[in-house]
Design a protein around this motif. Structure first.
Motif, PDB file in Angstrom:
ATOM      1  N   ILE A 263       0.845  -1.207   0.000  1.00 50.42           N
ATOM      2  CA  ILE A 263       0.000   0.000   0.000  1.00 50.42           C
ATOM      3  C   ILE A 263       0.874   1.248   0.000  1.00 50.42           C
ATOM      4  O   ILE A 263       0.643   2.198  -0.754  1.00 50.42           O
ATOM      5  CB  ILE A 263      -0.946  -0.007   1.218  1.00 50.42           C
ATOM      6  CG1 ILE A 263      -1.980  -1.132   1.086  1.00 50.42           C
ATOM      7  CG2 ILE A 263      -1.661   1.341   1.351  1.00 50.42           C
ATOM      8  CD1 ILE A 263      -2.879  -1.281   2.292  1.00 50.42           C
TER       9      ILE A 263
ATOM     10  N   TYR B  30       2.822   1.528  -3.355  1.00 51.66           N
ATOM     11  CA  TYR B  30       1.855   1.822  -4.426  1.00 51.66           C
ATOM     12  C   TYR B  30       1.480   3.296  -4.408  1.00 51.66           C
ATOM     13  O   TYR B  30       1.513   3.981  -5.444  1.00 51.66           O
ATOM     14  CB  TYR B  30       0.610   0.948  -4.251  1.00 51.66           C
ATOM     15  CG  TYR B  30      -0.444   1.144  -5.327  1.00 51.66           C
ATOM     16  CD1 TYR B  30      -0.491   0.307  -6.434  1.00 51.66           C
ATOM     17  CD2 TYR B  30      -1.391   2.168  -5.234  1.00 51.66           C
ATOM     18  CE1 TYR B  30      -1.459   0.487  -7.424  1.00 51.66           C
ATOM     19  CE2 TYR B  30      -2.343   2.353  -6.214  1.00 51.66           C
ATOM     20  CZ  TYR B  30      -2.382   1.510  -7.304  1.00 51.66           C
ATOM     21  OH  TYR B  30      -3.324   1.691  -8.289  1.00 51.66           O
TER      22      TYR B  30
ATOM     23  N   PHE C 163      -4.697  -1.614  -7.706  1.00 49.58           N
ATOM     24  CA  PHE C 163      -4.600  -1.603  -6.244  1.00 49.58           C
ATOM     25  C   PHE C 163      -5.154  -2.897  -5.645  1.00 49.58           C
ATOM     26  O   PHE C 163      -4.519  -3.517  -4.789  1.00 49.58           O
ATOM     27  CB  PHE C 163      -5.338  -0.403  -5.661  1.00 49.58           C
ATOM     28  CG  PHE C 163      -5.275  -0.340  -4.157  1.00 49.58           C
ATOM     29  CD1 PHE C 163      -4.138   0.132  -3.523  1.00 49.58           C
ATOM     30  CD2 PHE C 163      -6.333  -0.785  -3.378  1.00 49.58           C
ATOM     31  CE1 PHE C 163      -4.057   0.176  -2.134  1.00 49.58           C
ATOM     32  CE2 PHE C 163      -6.271  -0.750  -1.989  1.00 49.58           C
ATOM     33  CZ  PHE C 163      -5.124  -0.263  -1.371  1.00 49.58           C
TER      34      PHE C 163
ATOM     35  N   MET D 130      -3.305  -6.237  -3.483  1.00 44.60           N
ATOM     36  CA  MET D 130      -3.756  -6.908  -2.268  1.00 44.60           C
ATOM     37  C   MET D 130      -3.846  -8.427  -2.483  1.00 44.60           C
ATOM     38  O   MET D 130      -3.555  -9.208  -1.567  1.00 44.60           O
ATOM     39  CB  MET D 130      -5.113  -6.349  -1.837  1.00 44.60           C
ATOM     40  CG  MET D 130      -5.085  -4.874  -1.415  1.00 44.60           C
ATOM     41  SD  MET D 130      -3.937  -4.535  -0.034  1.00 44.60           S
ATOM     42  CE  MET D 130      -2.454  -3.990  -0.913  1.00 44.60           C
TER      43      MET D 130
END
Length: 433
Positions: free
Chosen positions: A94, A97, A177, A181
């Motif tokens: 996260i 990114y 995104f 994950m």
């Protein structure tokens, strides 16, 4: 002749890969020389606008780095990682990114990799898990960043197909995104637990595993200010691109086209940082981000020019060979981009070299956008700078390259991330377009 010319292209790419780094751009120029003066082909199109955008964006980022802005972002990232250290495998991608999305370059990950490795060690988590997906996330986020050269280039091609800049971002950001994950979920099951790794235990016994000094250097007062200026510039880019788009039409017949606007806003941001943060502009030339950005310009110049020279010279043959195949199986474009990017080492260069041909062969905008994330397979060969940095920064020995080249901890999470992004890209493209 087409076989000889293809061999020249492949030989140039192989030579560039052997030279490493900026060498891929050098070798691309050599390939163009052989194809044109040696074999009589017409030179292809140079992606001048892409190169100029990279230069402008990197100028602003390097100015922000000199002002302390990048270190300020790293400090924020460290606080995020330490806020819930047991979830570092999910928090790390996260962080990298968002930093890439914000800065338009994956090289921002260099500063966060030591923090990720240290937090993982403190929790007894195998560092290869968060490091691997963090590197992959920093690469795939390039295809979702509003100011990355790859996105700007892709958006320019899609405008002729009736797909706007904002639509591209609305598809790519959530798809990439969420895919990161998925990659993080896969990464957390990769490799032995740290306490069970014999290489880690051996390094621990020999005193080769160190603890990082958490006392960072004091940041200059201009650090926050530089980040704010850069953030305002990004918001201005997105707002202006939306305002001049055909779908919104707030500004009709704009005197400043979108690509030129990106250059203007970024150079203006660099000017504002220099003035209001009182930086020494001479130091910008020595900033790590400036050097990596200029290297990227040469790589895009050489590789994209080489690819376009070959493709434009044999477009009819390529259409006859693969046009129908891509029309019937559009997902195969993702495979082509995947294997090309692992050799070209650049999302922008891969986009510039292959996407125009894909559109000429009849690939739909939906399939092209969904496959776009596949230009980020820079992790396959263990030679990319951020990947090598992750290996070097993990002194536990868990992030290591196997003897078979491809058996490294980045491969499986990376493939899972790109595969998920392509699938999600088709889903979001079907909803938005």
């Amino acid at each position: 002749m087409i076989t000889i010319e293809l061999l020249v292209v492949l030989a140039a790419i192989f030579l560039g890969a052997r030279l490493g780094g900026i060498g891929i751009g050098f070798a691309g120029g050599l390939g163009v020389l052989v194809l044109t003066l040696g074999l009589g082909m017409s030179p292809g199109t140079i992606p001048i606008e892409v190169i100029l955008i990279i230069m402008s964006v990197i100028a602003a980022i390097a100015a922000m780095q000199v002002a302390g802005g990048l270190q300020y972002l790293v400090n924020i990232a460290e606080r995020v990682l330490r806020s819930n250290p047991k979830q570092v495998t999910f928090l790390a991608p996260i962080v990298t990114y968002i930093m890439t999305l914000f800065a338009g370059t994956g090289h921002t990950a260099f500063s966060t990799l030591p923090v990720i490795a240290e937090v993982a060690k403190e929790q007894g988590i195998r560092p290869s898990r968060p490091l691997s997906i963090a590197v992959v996330a920093s690469q795939i986020a390039i295809t979702a960043s509003p100011i990355s050269a790859a996105v700007v280039l892709m958006s320019g091609m899609l405008e002729d197909k009736g797909v706007g800049y904002i639509s591209l971002l609305l598809i790519c950001i959530p798809a990439t995104f969420l895919a990161c994950m998925v990659g993080a979920f896969v990464a957390q099951f990769m490799g032995k637990e740290l306490k069970d790794d014999p290489i880690y235990q051996e390094r621990l016994d020999h005193g080769l595993v160190s603890q990082r000094d958490k006392q960072g250097e004091a940041l200059p007062a201009s650090a926050k200010r530089s980040v704010l200026i850069f953030l305002v510039a990004i918001v201005a880019v997105v707002f202006y691109a939306t305002a001049i788009s055909d779908a919104v039409g707030l500004i009709e017949s704009p005197s400043l086209p979108r690509n030129e606007a990106i250059m203007v806003f970024m150079l203006t941001a660099a000017t504002a940082i220099a003035l209001f943060c009182k930086i020494d502009t001479g130091e910008v030339l020595n900033a790590a981000t400036f050097k990596s950005g200029m290297s990227a310009c040469i790589c895009v110049l050489g590789v994209a020019w080489l690819g376009d020279t070959f493709v434009s010279g044999h477009l009819d043959e390529i259409k006859a060979l693969s046009g129908g195949l891509l029309e019937d199986h559009p997902w195969m474009l993702a495979l082509i981009l995947f294997f090309a990017s692992m050799l070209l080492y650049s999302q922008a260069a891969t986009t510039a070299a292959l996407m125009p041909s894909a559109f000429m062969l009849g690939v739909s905008p939906e399939a092209a956008i969904a496959s776009f994330a596949a230009v980020s397979a820079l992790f396959v060969l263990p030679t990319y700078p951020t990947l090598l940095a992750a290996v070097e920064m993990d002194d536990t020995g868990s992030t290591r390259i196997g003897k078979w080249v491809f058996n490294h901890p980045f491969f499986v999470p990376g493939v899972a991330t790109i595969t998920s992004s392509v699938i999600l890209g088709f889903v979001f493209a079907g909803i938005i377009l």
